[in-house]
Write a protein that holds these residues in place. Sequence first.
Motif, mmCIF file in Angstrom:
data_model
loop_
_atom_site.group_PDB
_atom_site.id
_atom_site.type_symbol
_atom_site.label_atom_id
_atom_site.label_comp_id
_atom_site.label_asym_id
_atom_site.label_seq_id
_atom_site.Cartn_x
_atom_site.Cartn_y
_atom_site.Cartn_z
ATOM 1 N N TYR A 271 18.939 77.518 15.853
ATOM 2 C CA TYR A 271 17.971 76.475 15.469
ATOM 3 C C TYR A 271 17.686 76.659 13.984
ATOM 4 O O TYR A 271 18.153 77.635 13.372
ATOM 5 N N THR A 272 16.932 75.746 13.395
ATOM 6 C CA THR A 272 16.725 75.798 11.949
ATOM 7 C C THR A 272 15.263 75.592 11.584
ATOM 8 O O THR A 272 14.474 75.048 12.357
ATOM 9 N N SER A 273 14.917 76.043 10.388
ATOM 10 C CA SER A 273 13.707 75.559 9.723
ATOM 11 C C SER A 273 14.014 74.170 9.184
ATOM 12 O O SER A 273 15.166 73.715 9.228
ATOM 13 N N PHE A 274 13.003 73.489 8.673
ATOM 14 C CA PHE A 274 13.263 72.165 8.117
ATOM 15 C C PHE A 274 14.178 72.270 6.903
ATOM 16 O O PHE A 274 15.075 71.445 6.706
ATOM 17 N N MET A 275 13.987 73.288 6.069
ATOM 18 C CA MET A 275 14.866 73.460 4.913
ATOM 19 C C MET A 275 16.285 73.804 5.331
ATOM 20 O O MET A 275 17.227 73.593 4.574
ATOM 21 N N GLY A 276 16.446 74.331 6.527
ATOM 22 C CA GLY A 276 17.782 74.643 7.020
ATOM 23 C C GLY A 276 18.424 73.530 7.813
ATOM 24 O O GLY A 276 19.565 73.677 8.268
ATOM 25 N N LYS A 277 17.726 72.413 7.989
ATOM 26 C CA LYS A 277 18.260 71.307 8.786
ATOM 27 C C LYS A 277 19.633 70.897 8.262
ATOM 28 O O LYS A 277 19.828 70.750 7.057
ATOM 29 N N GLY A 278 20.566 70.722 9.186
ATOM 30 C CA GLY A 278 21.923 70.383 8.789
ATOM 31 C C GLY A 278 22.806 71.595 8.546
ATOM 32 O O GLY A 278 23.948 71.450 8.122
ATOM 33 N N ALA A 279 22.287 72.805 8.811
ATOM 34 C CA ALA A 279 23.124 73.985 8.633
ATOM 35 C C ALA A 279 24.301 73.981 9.609
ATOM 36 O O ALA A 279 25.359 74.540 9.322
ATOM 37 N N MET A 280 24.093 73.354 10.772
ATOM 38 C CA MET A 280 25.175 73.121 11.719
ATOM 39 C C MET A 280 25.169 71.649 12.083
ATOM 40 O O MET A 280 24.124 70.992 12.026
ATOM 41 N N PRO A 281 26.313 71.084 12.460
ATOM 42 C CA PRO A 281 26.320 69.683 12.885
ATOM 43 C C PRO A 281 25.367 69.490 14.061
ATOM 44 O O PRO A 281 25.267 70.334 14.955
ATOM 45 N N LYS A 448 25.815 64.899 10.483
ATOM 46 C CA LYS A 448 27.133 65.128 11.087
ATOM 47 C C LYS A 448 27.933 66.187 10.347
ATOM 48 O O LYS A 448 28.810 66.823 10.924
ATOM 49 N N VAL A 449 27.643 66.351 9.048
ATOM 50 C CA VAL A 449 28.366 67.314 8.213
ATOM 51 C C VAL A 449 27.367 68.331 7.671
ATOM 52 O O VAL A 449 26.342 67.945 7.103
ATOM 53 N N PRO A 450 27.619 69.621 7.844
ATOM 54 C CA PRO A 450 26.695 70.626 7.311
ATOM 55 C C PRO A 450 26.467 70.462 5.810
ATOM 56 O O PRO A 450 27.391 70.159 5.058
ATOM 57 N N GLY A 451 25.222 70.643 5.412
ATOM 58 C CA GLY A 451 24.877 70.558 3.998
ATOM 59 C C GLY A 451 24.654 69.162 3.481
ATOM 60 O O GLY A 451 24.469 68.976 2.277
ATOM 61 N N SER A 452 24.625 68.156 4.372
ATOM 62 C CA SER A 452 24.497 66.766 3.921
ATOM 63 C C SER A 452 23.069 66.252 4.011
ATOM 64 O O SER A 452 22.816 65.068 3.756
ATOM 65 N N HIS A 453 22.126 67.114 4.372
ATOM 66 C CA HIS A 453 20.720 66.710 4.467
ATOM 67 C C HIS A 453 19.897 67.517 3.482
ATOM 68 O O HIS A 453 20.035 68.730 3.382
#
Length: 620
Positions: A271-281, A448-453
């Motif tokens: 799972y992620t923090s909000f700053m980590g959102k998008g770390a995985m698809p 859909k792509v990591p790092g795109s948010h």
Amino acid sequence: MYGRSRYQGPSHSSTFVSPTPSYRGMPGSNEMRGTDIIAEYLVKERVPYILGYAGHGAIGLLDGIYKHTDQIKHISPRIEQGAGFMADVYFRLTGQPLAVYASTGPGPMNLMISVANAFYDNSAFFVITGQVPTTQVNSGALQDDYRYNGDMSSIFTPVVKKSYRIRRVEELTTALPEAFQLMRTGRPGPVHFDMPYDLYIETAPVSTPEPAGGPPAGHRANGISDYTIERALELLCKSKKPLILAGGGIRVSRAFDELKALAEQLEIPVYTSFMGKGAMPADHPLHLGVAGVWGEYPATEACRNADVILAIGARFNDLHTGSWIPGYVYNIPPTKLIQVDIDPNEIGRNYPVEVGITADARQFLDHALRIARGKGLKLADGDAWRSEIRTWQADWRNFCDPYARSGEVPIEPRRMLADMNRVSPHDTIMVDDVGNCQVWSEQYWMPKVPGSHMTAGGFAAMGFGVYGVLGARLARPGSPCVTLCGDGGFSMCSHAVATAVEYDLPAVWVVQNNYSIGTIRDLQRAYLDGREIGTSFINQKTGEFWNPDFSRMAEAMGARGIRIDHPDQFADAYAEAIRSGVPTVLDVMINRDTGIPVTGTWQMPPIPEVQPTFGQRKVR
């Protein structure tokens, strides 16, 4: 060559004395102007853009850039902070710091908002601001901040990694390489030059320095032992209910592939923090979503029940943790925490740790993956844990799905997010602005792509997405670039549309228009018994809700503008906006009274915390 006037102090004369070619560094000498040192160094660092707003304290700098416009493109947003937001997002996507400049006085002050936003989110760019000439310090000259013997360096120092007081041209040769190396190492962040504007034109017998080189963004030398990592992994794999938390440090170190590989090797949910959102698809089987006050229920519920959590690059702030109150998001202890962070000051700041590791996220994951594969480490018995998680995911899906099909007018925000997820190409870059728009994105946007948010976390400056989406466009010219913003944030920085038209930067602004500063109005409703003041946009003469017509504003600036009143209009308009290749504003009329589900809590001390509206507190 250019000259300078030797103005020694205040004068009663209003006559401007034209510069004369009398300074050091005439043709044939081996001396360089300060501005040429800076410009040539930016070329050596391969900085592709310089962004800022011209003023008298910056024309000397721009004269050096003028010679290199084939290598460094100049972009002038309509306000200084816009330049900073653009550079911030560019760095988050590329790891390349841009140059951002301002004149003296008000310009640097305008810029400071976006500098602080970057600093608190571990993003970086090179900031250079003008200062009165060295001959006019403490004179009270135009925009001289002299009354308390201060300068822009003392003002910027709290929100940059370092502020340099440049007082001689020669100092640039050591300060520039050091500044660029400092920006990228450890926790990335902006650096600042306080530059008297005579030094742009003054010369010194020096050469342009070479870049210091060094590691990529976020890197820090890693001396962690195999024993420490083995202990952490064994603790994780022998537990019954383990989780991996991906924080913003995963994004900073660009450790997306390494995170996915380790999670798959260990078969442990992420799972992620909000700053980590998008770390995985979002659609990865091990992905649970964001945890926190407005998190996704499966992630938040899993946190409440976990027995061991491996946290990588997360600082456990109040929004993420439910204001640190046990049972809303975390129960640490008894949950055991393994915390990995590049900054030792973050380890154990808000929760006690079972194992603390100071390391760069990507280096840690590389090291851990090598050990895990070598020893064949996996979660020993995860069937029961996975079954629990699937139940929470089904509960959340059953709750959300009806809203995704809503025909409600004004528009249900979850319907428009569902349409955006369905229509958006896989490589869409999403840059949230700050407010309820940001929280709707937190719960319902599915990268859909990591790092795109990207979002603004620590400083949370409104306008970040409205201008930042243009920085995304500079970094990813082949991808759709979208910002989800509110009517409040868009009103603050709507001139970003003019910048987009001027520089041909197609972007899409999806404006959630509810005639309010929605997040703050919601807090008034939740904590102050609905006593609303200062949070709705109302025509004081008629008493009716009022906003400018944002679609017509966009058209007046040369962009496309579309007002959307019905949910059935949205998907087609959004798809066309992405396809058009033209800057487009979608003015979407949403329901102003729709509450965002609370899965954790957030306290406004000393007022008691709100209770979850989906799920419930569980203290273990």
